[in-house]
Design a protein around this motif. Structure first.
Motif, PDB file in Angstrom:
ATOM      1  N   PRO A  68       0.823  -1.203   0.000  1.00 35.31           N
ATOM      2  CA  PRO A  68       0.000   0.000   0.000  1.00 35.31           C
ATOM      3  C   PRO A  68       0.869   1.269   0.000  1.00 35.31           C
ATOM      4  CG  PRO A  68      -0.075  -1.086   2.146  1.00 35.31           C
ATOM      5  CD  PRO A  68       0.732  -1.955   1.237  1.00 35.31           C
ATOM      6  N   PHE A  69       0.436   2.266  -0.752  1.00 37.40           N
ATOM      7  CA  PHE A  69       1.092   3.577  -0.744  1.00 37.40           C
ATOM      8  C   PHE A  69       0.105   4.602  -1.278  1.00 37.40           C
ATOM      9  CE2 PHE A  69       1.663   2.443  -5.136  1.00 37.40           C
ATOM     10  CZ  PHE A  69       1.857   3.622  -5.848  1.00 37.40           C
ATOM     11  N   ASN A  70       0.373   5.857  -1.016  1.00 32.90           N
ATOM     12  CA  ASN A  70      -0.485   6.945  -1.483  1.00 32.90           C
ATOM     13  C   ASN A  70      -0.099   7.270  -2.925  1.00 32.90           C
ATOM     14  OD1 ASN A  70      -1.764   9.346  -2.077  1.00 32.90           O
ATOM     15  ND2 ASN A  70      -1.228  10.361  -0.162  1.00 32.90           N
ATOM     16  N   VAL A  71      -0.955   6.934  -3.845  1.00 38.94           N
ATOM     17  CA  VAL A  71      -0.692   7.113  -5.273  1.00 38.94           C
ATOM     18  C   VAL A  71      -0.471   8.588  -5.609  1.00 38.94           C
ATOM     19  CG1 VAL A  71      -1.662   6.755  -7.587  1.00 38.94           C
ATOM     20  CG2 VAL A  71      -2.027   5.058  -5.807  1.00 38.94           C
ATOM     21  N   ASN A  72      -1.054   9.486  -4.817  1.00 42.65           N
ATOM     22  CA  ASN A  72      -0.921  10.922  -5.076  1.00 42.65           C
ATOM     23  C   ASN A  72       0.308  11.532  -4.417  1.00 42.65           C
ATOM     24  OD1 ASN A  72      -3.324  11.153  -6.654  1.00 42.65           O
ATOM     25  ND2 ASN A  72      -4.479  10.941  -4.764  1.00 42.65           N
ATOM     26  N   SER A  73       1.082  10.738  -3.693  1.00 38.43           N
ATOM     27  CA  SER A  73       2.307  11.224  -3.068  1.00 38.43           C
ATOM     28  C   SER A  73       3.478  10.984  -4.015  1.00 38.43           C
ATOM     29  CB  SER A  73       2.560  10.501  -1.739  1.00 38.43           C
ATOM     30  OG  SER A  73       3.895  10.726  -1.313  1.00 38.43           O
ATOM     31  N   ASP A  95       6.643  11.493  -3.529  1.00 38.91           N
ATOM     32  CA  ASP A  95       7.764  10.822  -2.861  1.00 38.91           C
ATOM     33  C   ASP A  95       7.515   9.316  -2.728  1.00 38.91           C
ATOM     34  OD1 ASP A  95       9.319  13.091  -2.623  1.00 38.91           O
ATOM     35  OD2 ASP A  95       8.534  13.606  -0.637  1.00 38.91           O
ATOM     36  N   GLN A  96       6.300   8.944  -2.347  1.00 42.22           N
ATOM     37  CA  GLN A  96       5.984   7.522  -2.216  1.00 42.22           C
ATOM     38  C   GLN A  96       5.994   6.842  -3.585  1.00 42.22           C
ATOM     39  OE1 GLN A  96       2.577   6.571   0.276  1.00 42.22           O
ATOM     40  NE2 GLN A  96       3.019   8.308   1.630  1.00 42.22           N
ATOM     41  N   ILE A 134       8.381   3.643  -4.974  1.00 44.79           N
ATOM     42  CA  ILE A 134       7.870   2.431  -5.624  1.00 44.79           C
ATOM     43  C   ILE A 134       8.514   2.255  -7.001  1.00 44.79           C
ATOM     44  CG2 ILE A 134       5.813   1.336  -6.628  1.00 44.79           C
ATOM     45  CD1 ILE A 134       5.837   1.169  -3.579  1.00 44.79           C
ATOM     46  N   LEU A 135       8.459   3.295  -7.826  1.00 42.45           N
ATOM     47  CA  LEU A 135       8.930   3.179  -9.204  1.00 42.45           C
ATOM     48  C   LEU A 135      10.437   2.941  -9.307  1.00 42.45           C
ATOM     49  CD1 LEU A 135       6.940   6.062 -10.979  1.00 42.45           C
ATOM     50  CD2 LEU A 135       6.462   3.616 -11.059  1.00 42.45           C
ATOM     51  N   PHE A 136      11.201   3.739  -8.578  1.00 40.02           N
ATOM     52  CA  PHE A 136      12.650   3.718  -8.788  1.00 40.02           C
ATOM     53  C   PHE A 136      13.411   2.851  -7.786  1.00 40.02           C
ATOM     54  CE2 PHE A 136      10.972   7.832 -10.355  1.00 40.02           C
ATOM     55  CZ  PHE A 136      11.132   7.578 -11.698  1.00 40.02           C
ATOM     56  N   SER A 194      12.033  12.383 -11.897  1.00 38.95           N
ATOM     57  CA  SER A 194      10.765  12.961 -12.331  1.00 38.95           C
ATOM     58  C   SER A 194       9.710  11.880 -12.509  1.00 38.95           C
ATOM     59  CB  SER A 194      10.962  13.703 -13.655  1.00 38.95           C
ATOM     60  OG  SER A 194       9.722  14.176 -14.130  1.00 38.95           O
ATOM     61  N   THR A 195       8.477  12.226 -12.133  1.00 42.95           N
ATOM     62  CA  THR A 195       7.339  11.324 -12.335  1.00 42.95           C
ATOM     63  C   THR A 195       6.267  12.005 -13.182  1.00 42.95           C
ATOM     64  OG1 THR A 195       6.257  12.049 -10.298  1.00 42.95           O
ATOM     65  CG2 THR A 195       7.722  10.132 -10.133  1.00 42.95           C
TER      66      THR A 195
END
Length: 188
Positions: free
Chosen positions: A10-15, A17-18, A22-24, A41-42
């Motif tokens: 679970p993580f805040n998709v709108n954050s 930093d979070q 997850i991505l990197f 960059s996201t």
């Protein structure tokens, strides 16, 4: 839910930093661009270059969230006592001299995606009435061609050429079919 499932936690998709974590960090996706502060960059232009199911789901989520927040949530308070939304047309607001509208801006209703076009289909004229769509294609340049009597502009419009492609071809000494999107954009 799909994005969180693909992330495996679970993580805040709108954050931002979070999302970066997850991505990197977790998924190990490549850093294609950094922000001015040096963080990965996201933004959408970067994400579109990545090939991962989570990124695809994230881009879809962002599109839907933008439509929901801007059009659905933004338009609900504009519904009048008659159950309809009525825009306000402004003849003197735009510095270009063009007609504009607000509350809501009917010239800004999305058409690029099927989901966006769904929002557009929610606008229905009163029974016995119709919506009018008028696009004065390059009206300023057409007036300029008439007033200046410029033979190049007049010929381009009379032969129904894309004026910006015709201009780019003339500037760079190319045939119209040789003009790239970048050259057209520069000429425009």
């Amino acid at each position: 839910e799909k994005i969180v499932e693909l992330a495996g936690e679970p993580f805040n998709v709108n954050s931002t930093d979070q999302l970066r974590a997850i991505l990197f960090d977790k998924l190990g996706l490549p850093v294609l661009k950094k922000t001015s502060t040096g963080k990965p960059s996201t933004d959408a232009s970067v994400l579109k270059k990545m090939d991962h199911p989570l990124v695809e789901a994230l881009l879809e989520y962002r599109e839907l969230e933008k439509l929901r927040s801007t059009y659905v949530d933004g338009y609900l308070p504009l519904i009048g006592p008659d159950g309809r939304i009525h825009t306000r047309f402004n003849q003197m607001a735009a510095t270009t001299g063009r007609l504009s509208s607000d509350s809501p801006n009917l010239q800004n209703i999305p058409v690029r995606s099927e989901t966006g076009r769904t929002i557009r289909r929610a606008f229905v004229a009163d029974p016995g009435h119709r919506f009018l769509v008028a696009d004065y294609s390059q009206i300023e340049l057409r007036v300029l061609a008439h007033m200046s009597e410029d033979p190049f502009l007049i010929e381009a419009f009379l032969s129904d050429m894309d004026i910006h492609t015709a201009t780019a071809a003339r500037v760079w000494g190319l045939e119209p079919e040789e003009v790239t999107a970048d050259l057209r954009r520069t000429a425009k």
